[in-house]
Each structure stands twice: as C-alpha cells, then as structure tokens.
Design an enzyme around this catalytic site. Structure first.
Site, short mmCIF file in Angstrom:
data_model
loop_
_atom_site.label_atom_id
_atom_site.label_comp_id
_atom_site.label_asym_id
_atom_site.label_seq_id
_atom_site.Cartn_x
_atom_site.Cartn_y
_atom_site.Cartn_z
N GLY A 1 0.73 -1.25 -0.27
CA GLY A 1 0.00 -0.02 0.03
C GLY A 1 0.90 1.47 0.00
O GLY A 1 1.98 1.24 -0.44
N ASN A 2 0.36 2.34 0.24
CA ASN A 2 1.02 3.66 0.52
C ASN A 2 0.29 4.56 1.56
O ASN A 2 -0.87 4.05 2.25
CB ASN A 2 0.87 4.37 -1.09
N ARG A 3 0.88 5.64 1.90
CA ARG A 3 0.49 6.34 2.95
C ARG A 3 -0.50 7.34 2.63
O ARG A 3 -0.76 8.27 3.66
CB ARG A 3 1.72 7.15 3.53
#
Ligand code: CTP
Length: 404
Positions: free
Chosen positions: A206-208
């Site tokens: 995922g990412n932030r």
C-alpha cells in the site's frame, strides 16, 4: 479570528457543541448566538462554558452596546448550525426578530449555513427557494448529510459532520472568497485515497495516502455547487455531505470504477495514490514462514488510469492529475512535474513535494498547479482545503473559457 456561531432550534444543536470546540481549539474566538428555541435543546451554561463568552438570544440584553451591530461588525465569519428551515426562511427574507437574525443583517462577512431538518422540510419548495435566494446573495449553504434523522426515519436532512463544517469555516477564515457558487451543476469525479494490492488474505502493498486531499477537493467542490462523485480507495474518513462515494480497494478496481464513471463527468481529478505494480499473484492462503527463506514477490504493472482517462477524454472534459515528487539527480520537483504533465497529457497537474513529513496524513499541503497551457500557480503552505479551492479556481476559469 472572530467567529459568530448562530445556533438554531433543532436537535442537532447538541452536535454544535463539538463544532464550537473544534473552532476554539484551532485558535478562534467564537461567540455563540443561540436562538431562544436552541436553548430548549442545549442550555446557556454549555454555550458560555465552551466559548468563554456570555450569550444572549435577543437584542434587549446589554442595550447600550447595541449588540447586533457590534457583533456583526466584528465578525469575520458567521456559521449557522443547525440552520433550521425557520432560520433559513428568516435569513432569506431579512427578518430580524432576535439577536441572531438581526446580526445576520448587520454583518458583511461570509456566512456559512449548515442545514439540519426533516427531509420533508428540506425538500419543501419554500425551503429550496430560500436556499437558492441565500446562495444567490453569496451565502454558503451546505447540503445536509443523508442518514438517520431524529427518530427512526432517515434521508437528507442530517447536520453535516461538525469536523466538515469546521473545515469549511477554517477555509473561509483563511480565504473569505474560497467558496463562490461557480461550479453549479458541474459533474465532478474524484479519485481519493491509496490503493492496496493484496499479497495474501491479510497483507498488502500500500501507500501512505489517507484520502484527505481528495476529501477536501470533494467537500470544496460540493460547497461550490458541483455534483460530486468520489471513488475512494481505502479511505477511513466520514463522507462529506452531498457527495456520492463508491469504495474500491485495488488499482484494478479503481481503474474499472473511474473509467466507468468518467463518461458522465465534466471534470475528472485523479487525486488517489495508485500502485504502479501489484503482486503477480495474490495467494489464497496466508503466507507462512515455515522456517524457510521467503519467496521473492514478483510484481506486474497496473494500468495507468490517468493516461487512459486522457486517451478517452470527451470534448470539453477537463482532466486533472496529482504528482507527489521529490527532486533527484535528474531534476528538481518542478522539472519532474512539467515532464509528467507533458507525459500524461492532462489539463492540470498539481505537484507537491513529498518527503520530510509533507503531504501525507496531515491537514496541510503546499503545491504548484501546472497548466498544459503553460500557466503555473504557486499555492503556499496551508490547509488541504485551500489547495482544493485553488484547484477549483483553475478549473472554473477553464470551464468559463470553454463556454465562451
Ligand atoms: N496514476 C494513475 N495510475 C497509475 C499511477 C498513477 O492514474 N497507475 C495517476 C495518479 O493518480 C496521479 C498521477 O497519475 O494523478 C501521477 O501519479 P504518480 O505516482 O506521481 O505518477 P506515475 O505515473 O506513477 O509516475 P512515477 O511513479 O514514474 O513518478
């Protein structure tokens, strides 16, 4: 800054205590002005204790001060919440039979109305006409949220979330002209959040991205009159009032949802952080360590949604991309931004510098909006809603140019 908080006589008055808290905690001096019937729901002591100010409901208190004139002149913003059908009617017709309605006539600052009432009252032509009148005069009337009302019934008429009202209030305090009604009827599609690419049933790449910037774009567009749909990838925030949300998880789901909805949109904004790659295979069972060395994860490419949207663009449709960049040996943030704008072929690219705690999971942002027509707008460090307002300014100017 000085904010007047007009509180109408509706059950949602109890939620406005939270709004008052949010506004005072962000450093503003808030003077509540409840109506007489608001005090039937939440009493004087609560408003006085939370604000640190005496409250009055009519102009006959502290007469030598001429309170409605003094308050109206000092106000930098008036928030009316809950804006009941009765208050909207009085404001639209210029009635002035108590302190709040009289102050609404003396003030020259922006007025933000957060309606709350039963669906029938909101949908009644009398209320809708009053809302239109107020909007035509520059009043900012939010759409009510849809959901559970006072009793067991549900529908449009709920007070928008206090946090959402507070966000728009902060925006108006930072930029009083941020919410013109210039996107009336414009169909806007926004992607928000960050995609998650499953490795197995419990893990993902995922990412932030939290979705805050996409949410701010949606809330500001809705307040400016747009018909807003959001495709949200893993966003845990409350849905802004008046906004349709479709939830997705992976880049491929986002791809399908955006391409499906884009045909009906006048403006498309790709604010989501999309994974460029996904694991070739999402395992059906949880990956175990079993005392062995881990298998390498093989990645395959995801579709570039923005590029595909541009390739299928309808005549007159505006497409906006976002780019989170860091400078490197090949160029600074802006050089990378310009190259990406040319590569993606969109109309606007909003470039923000990431790294050192910027952009992700916070309420503030700083960016440059690059136009395919060579324009550049620097947006100073500020609220994500301020950046959203600057994006809609750029969109609105282009839509006005297209219709000429
Ligand atoms: N984007 C997209 N589909 C992808 C990747 C990105 O639609 N598979 C969109 C993002 O939503 C954003 C814009 O493209 O609006 C730029 O995203 P960014 O990650 O900065 O660009 P990339 O194309 O991934 O370029 P790079 O990673 O090489 O910088």
């Amino acid at each position: 800054m000085t904010v007047l908080l007009g509180v109408g006589g509706g059950i949602a008055a109890y939620k406005v205590c939270e709004l008052l808290r949010l506004l005072t905690e962000s450093g503003h001096d808030v003077q509540p002005i409840p109506t007489e019937s608001a005090l039937r729901f939440v009493g004087t002591a609560t408003w006085e204790a939370l604000s640190g100010h005496r409250v009055a409901t009519e102009v006959w208190t502290a007469v030598p001060d001429v309170p409605h004139v003094r308050l109206g002149r000092a106000a930098e913003l008036i928030v009316v919440a809950p804006a009941t059908a009765d208050l909207l009617a009085k404001a639209a017709h210029g009635l002035a039979d108590d302190l709040l309605t009289a102050t609404l006539l003396t003030a020259r600052c922006p007025v933000l109305y957060a309606p709350a009432m039963h669906t029938e009252m909101w949908e009644h032509p009398a209320t809708q006409d009053n809302v239109q009148t107020l909007r035509r005069r520059g009043g900012i009337v939010m759409d009510p949220a849809v959901g559970r009302l006072t009793g067991a019934d549900s529908g449009p008429g709920r007070l928008p979330e206090p946090a959402e009202i507070a966000d728009l209030a902060r925006l108006l305090l930072a930029r009083p002209d941020a919410l013109p009604r210039d996107l009336s009827g414009v169909r806007v599609l926004i992607s928000a959040g960050g995609t998650r690419e499953p490795l197995d049933p419990v893990r993902f790449l995922g990412n932030r991205s939290s979705g805050r910037q996409g949410w701010a774009l949606a809330a500001v567009a809705a307040a400016r009159g747009a018909l807003v749909s959001v495709v949200a990838a893993n966003v845990g925030l409350a849905v802004p009032a008046g906004v349709d949300v479709l939830r997705v998880g992976t880049a491929e789901q986002l791809h399908t949802a955006m391409l499906g909805a884009a045909a009906r949109a006048d403006v498309v904004v790709m604010a989501a952080a999309v994974a460029d790659f996904r694991p070739q295979e999402a395992r059906r069972h949880k990956i175990k360590k079993d005392g062995q060395e881990p298998d390498p994860v093989v990645l395959v490419r995801n579709p570039d949604i923005l590029t595909e949207l541009v390739a299928r663009r309808r005549t007159g449709q505006l497409i906006i991309g976002f780019a989170a960049e860091t400078g490197d040996a090949d160029g600074d943030v802006l050089a990378h931004g310009r190259a990406k704008l040319a590569r993606k072929g969109c109309d606007l690219l909003v470039v923000n510098a990431v790294g050192e705690g910027g952009a992700f999971e916070v309420d503030t942002n700083e960016a440059v909006i690059l136009g395919a027509d060579g324009t550049q707008v620097d947006v100073a460090h500020g609220l994500k809603s301020q950046l959203a307002a600057a994006v809609w300014d750029a969109v609105s100017a282009r839509l006005a140019g297209l219709s000429r």
